[in-house]
Every structure is written in structure tokens, then in C-alpha cells.
Scaffold this motif. Structure first.
Motif, PDB file in Angstrom:
ATOM      1  N   THR A 263       0.830  -1.203   0.000  1.00  0.00           N
ATOM      2  CA  THR A 263       0.000   0.000   0.000  1.00  0.00           C
ATOM      3  C   THR A 263       0.866   1.255   0.000  1.00  0.00           C
ATOM      4  O   THR A 263       0.497   2.272  -0.588  1.00  0.00           O
ATOM      5  N   LEU A 264       2.007   1.198   0.650  1.00  0.00           N
ATOM      6  CA  LEU A 264       2.967   2.297   0.592  1.00  0.00           C
ATOM      7  C   LEU A 264       3.387   2.542  -0.857  1.00  0.00           C
ATOM      8  O   LEU A 264       3.426   3.697  -1.318  1.00  0.00           O
ATOM      9  N   VAL A 265       3.699   1.473  -1.572  1.00  0.00           N
ATOM     10  CA  VAL A 265       4.092   1.612  -2.979  1.00  0.00           C
ATOM     11  C   VAL A 265       2.976   2.281  -3.769  1.00  0.00           C
ATOM     12  O   VAL A 265       3.212   3.184  -4.588  1.00  0.00           O
ATOM     13  N   ARG A 266       1.748   1.862  -3.526  1.00  0.00           N
ATOM     14  CA  ARG A 266       0.611   2.432  -4.247  1.00  0.00           C
ATOM     15  C   ARG A 266       0.475   3.931  -3.980  1.00  0.00           C
ATOM     16  O   ARG A 266       0.358   4.743  -4.897  1.00  0.00           O
ATOM     17  N   ASP A 267       0.486   4.308  -2.708  1.00  0.00           N
ATOM     18  CA  ASP A 267       0.293   5.715  -2.363  1.00  0.00           C
ATOM     19  C   ASP A 267       1.473   6.573  -2.802  1.00  0.00           C
ATOM     20  O   ASP A 267       1.294   7.725  -3.231  1.00  0.00           O
ATOM     21  N   TYR A 268       2.677   6.025  -2.702  1.00  0.00           N
ATOM     22  CA  TYR A 268       3.876   6.729  -3.150  1.00  0.00           C
ATOM     23  C   TYR A 268       3.776   7.013  -4.648  1.00  0.00           C
ATOM     24  O   TYR A 268       4.026   8.139  -5.113  1.00  0.00           O
ATOM     25  N   GLY A 283       9.897   4.450 -12.678  1.00  0.00           N
ATOM     26  CA  GLY A 283      10.968   3.629 -12.117  1.00  0.00           C
ATOM     27  C   GLY A 283      10.517   2.837 -10.909  1.00  0.00           C
ATOM     28  O   GLY A 283      10.927   1.685 -10.711  1.00  0.00           O
ATOM     29  N   LEU A 284       9.677   3.448 -10.092  1.00  0.00           N
ATOM     30  CA  LEU A 284       9.168   2.763  -8.902  1.00  0.00           C
ATOM     31  C   LEU A 284       8.321   1.559  -9.281  1.00  0.00           C
ATOM     32  O   LEU A 284       8.548   0.436  -8.801  1.00  0.00           O
ATOM     33  N   LEU A 285       7.348   1.774 -10.151  1.00  0.00           N
ATOM     34  CA  LEU A 285       6.381   0.709 -10.432  1.00  0.00           C
ATOM     35  C   LEU A 285       6.898  -0.338 -11.403  1.00  0.00           C
ATOM     36  O   LEU A 285       6.426  -1.480 -11.377  1.00  0.00           O
ATOM     37  N   ALA A 286       7.842   0.019 -12.262  1.00  0.00           N
ATOM     38  CA  ALA A 286       8.357  -0.966 -13.212  1.00  0.00           C
ATOM     39  C   ALA A 286       8.878  -2.204 -12.492  1.00  0.00           C
ATOM     40  O   ALA A 286       8.749  -3.331 -12.988  1.00  0.00           O
ATOM     41  N   GLY A 287       9.455  -1.999 -11.307  1.00  0.00           N
ATOM     42  CA  GLY A 287       9.924  -3.144 -10.521  1.00  0.00           C
ATOM     43  C   GLY A 287       8.874  -3.694  -9.585  1.00  0.00           C
ATOM     44  O   GLY A 287       8.708  -4.910  -9.441  1.00  0.00           O
ATOM     45  N   GLU A 288       8.114  -2.799  -8.958  1.00  0.00           N
ATOM     46  CA  GLU A 288       7.198  -3.240  -7.909  1.00  0.00           C
ATOM     47  C   GLU A 288       5.991  -4.008  -8.442  1.00  0.00           C
ATOM     48  O   GLU A 288       5.427  -4.825  -7.723  1.00  0.00           O
ATOM     49  N   ILE A 289       5.575  -3.773  -9.687  1.00  0.00           N
ATOM     50  CA  ILE A 289       4.441  -4.540 -10.196  1.00  0.00           C
ATOM     51  C   ILE A 289       4.816  -6.001 -10.414  1.00  0.00           C
ATOM     52  O   ILE A 289       3.932  -6.852 -10.530  1.00  0.00           O
ATOM     53  N   GLN A 290       6.113  -6.302 -10.446  1.00  0.00           N
ATOM     54  CA  GLN A 290       6.515  -7.706 -10.506  1.00  0.00           C
ATOM     55  C   GLN A 290       6.418  -8.348  -9.123  1.00  0.00           C
ATOM     56  O   GLN A 290       6.038  -9.511  -8.997  1.00  0.00           O
ATOM     57  N   TYR A 292       4.322  -7.328  -6.764  1.00  0.00           N
ATOM     58  CA  TYR A 292       2.899  -7.372  -6.406  1.00  0.00           C
ATOM     59  C   TYR A 292       2.074  -7.499  -7.691  1.00  0.00           C
ATOM     60  O   TYR A 292       1.233  -6.652  -8.011  1.00  0.00           O
ATOM     61  N   ALA A 293       2.327  -8.563  -8.429  1.00  0.00           N
ATOM     62  CA  ALA A 293       1.744  -8.703  -9.768  1.00  0.00           C
ATOM     63  C   ALA A 293       0.233  -8.829  -9.748  1.00  0.00           C
ATOM     64  O   ALA A 293      -0.425  -8.571 -10.754  1.00  0.00           O
ATOM     65  N   GLY A 294      -0.343  -9.196  -8.619  1.00  0.00           N
ATOM     66  CA  GLY A 294      -1.789  -9.325  -8.541  1.00  0.00           C
ATOM     67  C   GLY A 294      -2.492  -8.096  -8.017  1.00  0.00           C
ATOM     68  O   GLY A 294      -3.694  -8.155  -7.728  1.00  0.00           O
ATOM     69  N   TYR A 295      -1.775  -7.004  -7.892  1.00  0.00           N
ATOM     70  CA  TYR A 295      -2.328  -5.778  -7.305  1.00  0.00           C
ATOM     71  C   TYR A 295      -2.844  -4.898  -8.431  1.00  0.00           C
ATOM     72  O   TYR A 295      -2.095  -4.189  -9.095  1.00  0.00           O
ATOM     73  N   ALA A 296      -4.166  -4.904  -8.641  1.00  0.00           N
ATOM     74  CA  ALA A 296      -4.779  -4.183  -9.760  1.00  0.00           C
ATOM     75  C   ALA A 296      -4.494  -2.687  -9.702  1.00  0.00           C
ATOM     76  O   ALA A 296      -4.289  -2.040 -10.731  1.00  0.00           O
ATOM     77  N   ASP A 297      -4.485  -2.127  -8.492  1.00  0.00           N
ATOM     78  CA  ASP A 297      -4.272  -0.682  -8.365  1.00  0.00           C
ATOM     79  C   ASP A 297      -2.938  -0.263  -8.970  1.00  0.00           C
ATOM     80  O   ASP A 297      -2.850   0.789  -9.618  1.00  0.00           O
ATOM     81  N   LEU A 298      -1.897  -1.063  -8.751  1.00  0.00           N
ATOM     82  CA  LEU A 298      -0.583  -0.710  -9.284  1.00  0.00           C
ATOM     83  C   LEU A 298      -0.582  -0.728 -10.803  1.00  0.00           C
ATOM     84  O   LEU A 298       0.025   0.134 -11.443  1.00  0.00           O
ATOM     85  N   HIS A 299      -1.243  -1.717 -11.398  1.00  0.00           N
ATOM     86  CA  HIS A 299      -1.303  -1.771 -12.854  1.00  0.00           C
ATOM     87  C   HIS A 299      -2.074  -0.574 -13.410  1.00  0.00           C
ATOM     88  O   HIS A 299      -1.709  -0.020 -14.452  1.00  0.00           O
ATOM     89  N   LEU A 300      -3.139  -0.180 -12.724  1.00  0.00           N
ATOM     90  CA  LEU A 300      -3.921   0.966 -13.189  1.00  0.00           C
ATOM     91  C   LEU A 300      -3.101   2.252 -13.099  1.00  0.00           C
ATOM     92  O   LEU A 300      -3.072   3.064 -14.037  1.00  0.00           O
ATOM     93  N   ILE A 301      -2.422   2.449 -11.980  1.00  0.00           N
ATOM     94  CA  ILE A 301      -1.587   3.643 -11.812  1.00  0.00           C
ATOM     95  C   ILE A 301      -0.437   3.637 -12.823  1.00  0.00           C
ATOM     96  O   ILE A 301      -0.107   4.671 -13.417  1.00  0.00           O
TER      97      ILE A 301
END
Length: 785
Positions: A263-268, A283-290, A292-301
Motif C-alpha cells: 500500500t505504501l508503494v501504491r500511495d507513493y 521507475g518505482l512501479l516498473a519493478g514493484e508490479i513484478q 505485487y503482480a496481482g495488485y490491480a491498483d498498481l497496474h492501473l496507476i
């Protein structure tokens, strides 16, 4: 007789407006209830006792855990449910009472589902699943001055402090209870609405939380969990730069296994996106979506970030992955061509995987392996409602529309509505793409009605016949949102007062449809005397009422003027006199000219708001008339062309590009132009394909304002278009030249990316209609001769 299975424990202070609703929702359970009051000065204790609760009085010591722990030793039930007064049950109470006796004795903590509402509209909710249920007298207590955590014997097994029960909340996120992945989920669902924007605006809770967090950070400097919550609180207070600093520091020191890290990654990422720091967010999400690959919010952001960078195809695929995160989703509703009719880039996004180098897959895992990982780990993410369904489909529909896949776009909007029938952006998008596809307003109305009945599971033998007031109201609003005001009014058949259409909306639509005489008749027949005088109307509604009178060559009443704000009354009176064709305006001045100056200033400021509303409603002839009237009594009001450029910008954004261009060209011929005006003129020239002239205008805009991102992108695109033109010309002489072919391919790809950056002015259905409408001639006469 009270059940001995489950008891309710709460801490409260001045919660009389929420407590009744909360306790009413649990009334069927007939539970033991302990309410610890920390100093209420309202009727909270009295209400609690009325419901049979045991009220414990305690002094507030700026420590939530201390207050929570007071009632725990007094429990006589097997299970304890901890609540807040601004929460209430919406589902699963009876199921919970049947579920608890079957829980294995080895399980001592349970999660529940909470829907935290952060806005009044559809999709403005956050779903999270905190531990709120635990067995009594098993050594559990709370620790932490704020965002208290449920602990057992002071530590978790293995010596780590338990971080499961925390509280964060704002427009980005609220989570009151971090999720431990191994606890079962009980069948209870609550709603929490104590952090709606109206509550946040009061500032009490965020300021209180910030004070407590600062004390925690003073005691534990650099503690990443407290830094994270401080960042959330700064977001609540609108201090986004301080939020980014807190999130950055927290991210650097938060362990990978921390329950709140996802959730920190998402809000950040949301904060970085809001600040326009797209490269950092990428740069943040390119790594973190791997991770938390099942986290829809990250893919949307991530998709939103990629859009801002012009990477539209990758953004589209990211939105598609958000849909793939939906529980139980196997893609069948997207892949079945006979059912979905999917074409173009959407089909590729679903059926193809990105190359490892483009997605940054790590550790040698395939894309499919990464996609399956969330199911194996059974993560429970804090998520915005709709990220894995209608919000993602709507984003995909928007991109497909932008790329010209109009049929596909309409289908994607329909998929969104299949997930959530009340999601307004999907309805607006569907109406917009139908208009762009060349559908008539009558056809659009019929399609919208059919979709509404389909998604609402309503049956009617004839879809073109509207039998439900809800159907009528909904379709009319969607039509109006797309600028089809005439068709919206035709559907109403003059019976707006018999539906849920507000009088103010109906009047606005009639003005937009240029039915000014009907608008006047409607006001005279349907509006109360008080409303006709402008009493208790919002500013825009007062402007519409004045426009109705003036467009019919009538004057506003003295009672209308009297109901205006004191500082505006003289301005209303002067403008009313100016627009009266049979009246000449005279000024009675005092010796130092104060009266004239103040009256002219009031009229000029008020006329700006009237011009804006006149353009919004399409009353261009009136806008021009008002402009000339004001100029006649105050020739100096536009001596530097400021007002002309300002009016041109309003016209341009509303789609009246020809009228705007006339004003801008006149301003350019007379003197100085500002950066915004140069950009609009450059964009108008660019659309015509005159890239060299557009480039000059964009460069001039950057000379005025080097920070104007739109002009910088426009200049870059012009350079590419010009270079591509040279290469194509050369290829006519050397069609087989491999170097030229390669250069052209690379440049075309770069141009697609640059064009994808959102630098162009976006025109939707309403603005596209205005571009085709008759546009008043706005070149003003030279009054010096």
C-alpha cells in the motif's frame, strides 16, 4: 438474552451523529457492548446507554491503544469485535454468528471486509480487510499511540512486533488494519465514512493524527511505518510535497516483508503521479508490479503514468493486466470474439505478453509465472473499488478511442458498465465515442437506453420506449453530458418537472440548445418567485437566470440585483443598464472619480463570469454584444489585448476554435501575445498540417514561458513531423535505401510516442459539436478611429 459468542468494543468521543447508525446495524445480534468514552461533551454516553452498552469513562491521553485496551479484560464473550462509531454493518451479520462457532480453536484472529468511502460518487471507495475479530482473554492487546496495532504478549511469534492493525486514510488510502495473509476472512462487511471529503475539510482528524505521529517519530526517529502514516496525513492536509518526502524516506527503510509495503508503494506512486514526476513513478512501479503482480491498483496507476509518457500501447496492456487481477477472472469475456467482438490493440494486450526487456521481469520468471504468483501467495491488497474492472475498462476504452478503434472503444465502455452500471465516466465515454462515430443524437439516445436496460437487468418489449423515470433521468443526463442538449430536451417532452431533473439543469440545457424563449417561459411558469429573484441560487445558476432574461432582450429585476452579493450589486445594475437598448448610461461621479472607478471595476469583473457562462452555453452572439458594450464605456479595459486573449482562451477550450483564432490573430497583429495564446494558435495551425508555422509559434510560447510543457511537446512533435517529411521526400528518389527506411521506422515510432503525450487540447463530444457550429464573428472594431 445477550449472546456470549461475540461482543462489541469501541472508543468514542462526541459521536452522537454516528453512534445510533452503528449500534442500530448491530442490534439484531444482541451483543455485549463496551463503549469507552474519552471525554464526550454531547449526547454520546446517553445514546450508548440507551442501546444497553456499558459505558466506561476514561481521560484522553493522546494514546489510542491505551483507550482500546481499557475494555478488553472485561469481555465475557468468546470473541471481540473492535469498531469505530463511524462504521456500520451492510452485510454478513447473521452469517458471522453462524460462522464463528465453526472456527477451529487454533485460529484466534479473523479478518473482516471494510469499505471505506472517500467520496460520494461511484467507485470512490477503498476496500481493505483488517484483523478486527480476535478471541478474548488470549493475551491480545493494542500497542501504539496512533494507528494502534494488535499484539499478543507484546510481540508476534518470532519476536517481531505485529503490524496488522493500523489506520491510514485519505483521498489516496485509508487502511485501518494491515492484513496478515494467513488469517481467515470472516463473512462480515462494514462501511466506514468518517473520512469523506467534507469531514477531511474540517481538518480536525488529520491535524490530530499529525500531532500524534510527530510525537511517535520524536520517540522513534526514522521509523518507516510512522513515516508512511505521516505521508498519508500530509496528503489529507494537502501538503503533497511533504507527503512525497515522507513516503520516500519510508520506502527506503521499509522491509520487503512489511504488511503495509504494497500500500505504501501504491500511495507513493499516486503522489509522484500527482506531482508530475513521471520518470520517478515509472521507475518505482516498473519493478514493484513484478513483486505485487496481482495488485490491480498498481497496474492501473502504472498505465496512467505510461499514458503521461506517451507510451499508449504499454499503458493499454497495463490496464488489461489490472482486469486480469480480478478474482476468478480468466479473460473469457475478453477473448470470446463472438461475444465481445474485440479487435485491435486490446486483443493483442490480452493474448500477447511483453518481452522481458520491456517489462523488466526479473529472476528468470516468465510472464505467466509472475501472473500466477499472487494466487499462490493469496495476497489481500488494499484496493480502490473498480480498479480491476470498470475503471480499467474505461481507461482502455478511452485509449482505444484516442487511437481510432471506435468500435472497440464502445465495447470496452459497455464492459465497464456491465461491471458497474452507475459509473458515470463509462456512460459519458460511450456517448462520446458514439458521437465521434457519426451516430445521430436519436441513435445515441436509443443505444444508451438499450444499454441502461441491459445492464440494469430491465426488460421492455420496445427499447425505444422509456417507461421508467429512472431510465429517462439517467439517459437524459448522459445525453446532456455529451452536448446533445436538444435530444435530451426532446426526450423530456416538456415534462422535466415530473422527473428528477433539477430546474437549474433544465434551464442550462435549454440555453445550451439555444431555446432561449422556451427557457424564459420555463422560468416564468415553473420557478418560484424567490428563485426568479435569484435567491438561494448558486453563482452559475444566477448567471443562467440573467442570461435567460438578457437573451430575450429583457432586464433583470431590482429584486435580482438586491439578492446578489453586496460587492457585485453595482456591477449587475450597470450591466443591466448597458444591455437595455432603450437606455443610455450616465455616471454621477464624485470629485476624485471613485464611484466611476469602483462601478466599472465591479462590472468588468462580473462580466468575465458572464462571458464564461455565455460561451459555455453557446450564447456567442450575446457574449460578443456584452464585450462591445463593456468596451464602449471603458475603452481602456483592453488596451493591451489582455481581455481579447482571455476570451479567446475560453472560446478555444470550449471548441470554438475558429472564433478563438480570429481573436488571437487580431491580438498578434496589434502587439504582445502571452504563452497560452501562442500555444493555442500554434495548435490550431498544427491541426491544419502547417508544421513549420506551428513550430515557430510553439518556440515563441517557450520564450514567454520556458516551463510550458505543452508547448515543449508540441515543438518536439513539429521537429519530428518536419524531419519525417524530409525523409519521405528523399525516399521518393531512393525508395530502396535501407538507411532511410530504418530512419523512417524509428522516427515514426518516436512520433507515435510524442503524439501520445497528452499535450494537445482534448475535445470531447460537446466541444466537437461546437467546432462544427456557427461561430460568431469576434473581431472587434478598432474604436480609436
Amino acid at each position: 438474552m445477550q449472546n456470549r459468542l461475540l461482543g462489541i468494543h469501541m472508543i468514542v468521543q462526541n459521536e452522537e451523529h454516528h453512534l445510533v447508525r452503528c449500534l442500530d446495524s448491530f442490534k439484531p445480534m444482541d451483543s455485549e457492548c463496551f463503549i469507552t468514552d474519552t471525554g464526550s461533551t454531547d449526547r454520546t454516553p446517553e445514546i450508548a446507554r440507551h442501546y444497553g452498552a456499558t459505558v466506561l469513562h476514561a481521560r484522553w491521553e493522546d494514546d489510542f491503544a491505551h483507550a482500546r485496551n481499557i475494555s478488553l479484560p472485561l469481555a465475557s464473550t468468546e470473541w471481540i469485535l473492535c469498531l469505530d462509531a463511524d462504521e456500520y454493518v451492510i452485510q454478513g451479520l447473521e452469517e458471522l454468528l453462524n460462522y464463528l462457532p465453526k472456527v477451529h480453536k487454533s485460529v484466534s484472529r479473523l479478518r473482516i471486509t471494510i469499505e471505506n468511502r472517500i467520496g460520494e460518487g461511484t467507485g470512490e471507495s477503498v476496500i481493505f480487510q483488517p484483523v478486527r475479530l480476535f478471541r478474548a482473554h488470549q493475551g491480545y492487546r493494542y500497542a501504539g499511540r496512533i494507528h494502534e496495532q494488535l499484539v499478543r504478549g507484546g510481540t508476534r511469534d518470532g519476536g517481531e512486533q505485529d503490524g496488522d492493525d493500523l489506520a491510514i486514510n485519505d483521498s489516496f488510502i485509508r487502511e485501518e488494519g494491515w492484513i496478515a495473509e494467513h488469517e481467515p476472512l470472516a463473512p462480515l462487511r462494514l462501511v466506514h465514512d468518517g473520512y469523506l471529503p467534507s469531514t477531511i475539510a474540517q481538518g480536525h482528524k488529520p491535524l490530530r493524527n499529525l500531532k500524534l505521529l510527530q510525537r511517535e517519530l520524536a520517540d522513534h526517529p526514522g521509523q518507516p511505518f510512522h513515516l508512511y502514516n505521516a505521508g498519508v496525513t500530509y496528503c489529507q492536509l494537502g501538503h503533497i510535497e511533504q507527503a512525497a518526502e515522507a513516503f520516500t524516506e519510508s520506502f527506503l527503510h521499509t522491509p520487503l516483508h512489511a504488511p503495509y509495503r504494497s500500500t505504501l508503494v501504491r500511495d507513493y506512486a499516486k503522489v509522484l503521479l500527482a506531482m508530475g514526476r513521471y520518470d520517478e513513478a515509472h521507475g518505482l512501479l516498473a519493478g514493484e508490479i513484478q513483486r505485487y503482480a496481482g495488485y490491480a491498483d498498481l497496474h492501473l496507476i502504472y498505465g496512467e503514468i505510461l499514458e503521461q509518457q506517451g507510451l499508449e500501447e504499454r499503458a493499454y496492456k497495463s490496464y488489461a493486466r489490472a482486469v486480469n487481477c480480478r478474482e476468478g477472472f480468466d479473460g473469457a469475456d475478453l477473448k470470446d470474439k463472438s461475444k465481445a467482438g474485440i479487435r485491435g490493440i486490446h486483443q493483442q494486450a490480452i493474448e500477447q505478453t511483453d518481452k522481458p526487456e520491456s517489462d523488466g521481469l526479473r529472476e528468470g520468471k516468465s510472464f505467466d509465472e509472475v501472473q500466477r504468483e499472487p494466487a499462490r501467495m493469496e495476497r489481500h491488497y488494499v484496493t480502490d473499488v473498480g480498479c480491476d474492472s470498470y475503471k480499467a475498462y474505461t481507461a482502455m476504452g478511452r485509449l482505444a478511442q484516442k487511437r481510432g478503434f471506435l468500435q472497440e472503444s464502445a465495447h470496452l465502455y459497455s464492459l465497464a458498465l456491465s461491471s458497474e452500471v452507475s459509473y458515470a465516466p463509462a456512460w459519458t465515454g460511450l456517448a462520446d465515442v458514439l458521437q465521434q462515430s457519426g451516430e445521430t443524437d436519436e441513435s445515441i439516445a436509443e443505444t444508451l437506453l438499450t444499454r441502461w436496460k441491459e445492464h440494469s437487468k430491465k426488460e421492455d418489449s420496445d427499447p425505444s420506449v422509456i417507461t421508467s423515470e429512472d431510465d429517462l433521468t439517467h439517459v437524459v443526463h448522459v445525453l446532456a453530458s455529451s452536448g446533445a442538449y436538444g435530444q435530451a430536451l426532446n426526450l423530456l417532452h416538456g415534462d422535466a418537472w415530473n422527473t428528477r431533473i433539477k430546474h437549474e439543469d433544465y434551464l442550462y440545457w435549454m440555453l445550451c440548445a439555444n431555446r432561449v424563449s422556451d427557457a424564459l417561459q420555463y422560468v416564468q411558469n415553473q420557478w418560484s418567485e424567490e428563485h426568479r429573484a435569484g435567491v438561494n441560487l448558486q453563482p452559475e445558476q444566477r448567471l443562467d437566470l440573467a442570461l435567460t432574461y438578457w437573451a430575450n432582450d429583457l432586464s433583470i429585476s431590482e429584486s435580482f440585483v438586491a439578492a446578489a452579493e453586496p460587492q457585485e450589486r453595482e456591477g449587475w445594475r450597470l450591466l443591466n443598464d448597458l444591455l437595455d437598448t432603450g437606455k443610455r448610461v450616465y455616471f454621477e461621479d464624485d470629485r476624485d472619480g471613485k464611484i466611476v472607478h469602483q462601478t466599472l471595476q465591479a462590472a468588468t469583473e462580473l462580466s468575465k463570469n458572464i462571458w464564461i457562462r455565455a460561451v459555455q452555453t453557446g450564447q456567442l452572439a450575446f457574449a460578443r454584444k456584452l464585450y462591445e458594450k463593456v468596451a464602449a464605456i471603458n475603452p481602456e479595459h483592453d488596451e493591451n489585448g489582455v481581455h481579447s486573449r482571455w476570451l479567446a482562451a475560453i472560446l478555444y477550450r470550449q471548441g470554438y476554435t475558429m472564433a478563438a483564432a480570429e481573436l488571437l490573430i487580431q491580438s498578434m497583429s496589434k502587439g504582445d501575445m502571452d504563452a497560452e495564446s501562442l500555444f493555442y494558435l500554434g495548435e490550431a495551425v498544427y491541426v491544419k498540417g502547417h508544421y513549420d508555422q506551428a513550430l515557430i509559434l510553439f518556440q515563441q510560447a517557450l520564450e514567454k514561458d520556458s516551463e510550458q510543457r505543452q508547448a515543449r511537446a508540441g515543438a518536439a512533435v513539429c521537429y519530428m513531423q518536419l524531419a519525417l517529411g524530409v525523409i519521405r521526400q528523399e525516399r521518393t528518389r531512393s525508395p530502396a535505401d535501407k538507411v532511410l527506411i530504418a530512419q523512417q521506422t524509428v522516427l515514426e515510432q518516436q512520433l507515435r510516442t510524442a503524439e501520445g503525450i497528452p499535450w494537445r487540447t482534448v475535445f470531447h463530444a460537446k466541444e466537437r459539436r461546437n467546432q462544427l457550429a456557427d461561430q460568431a464573428h469576434f473581431i472587434m472594431h478598432d474604436r480609436e478611429g
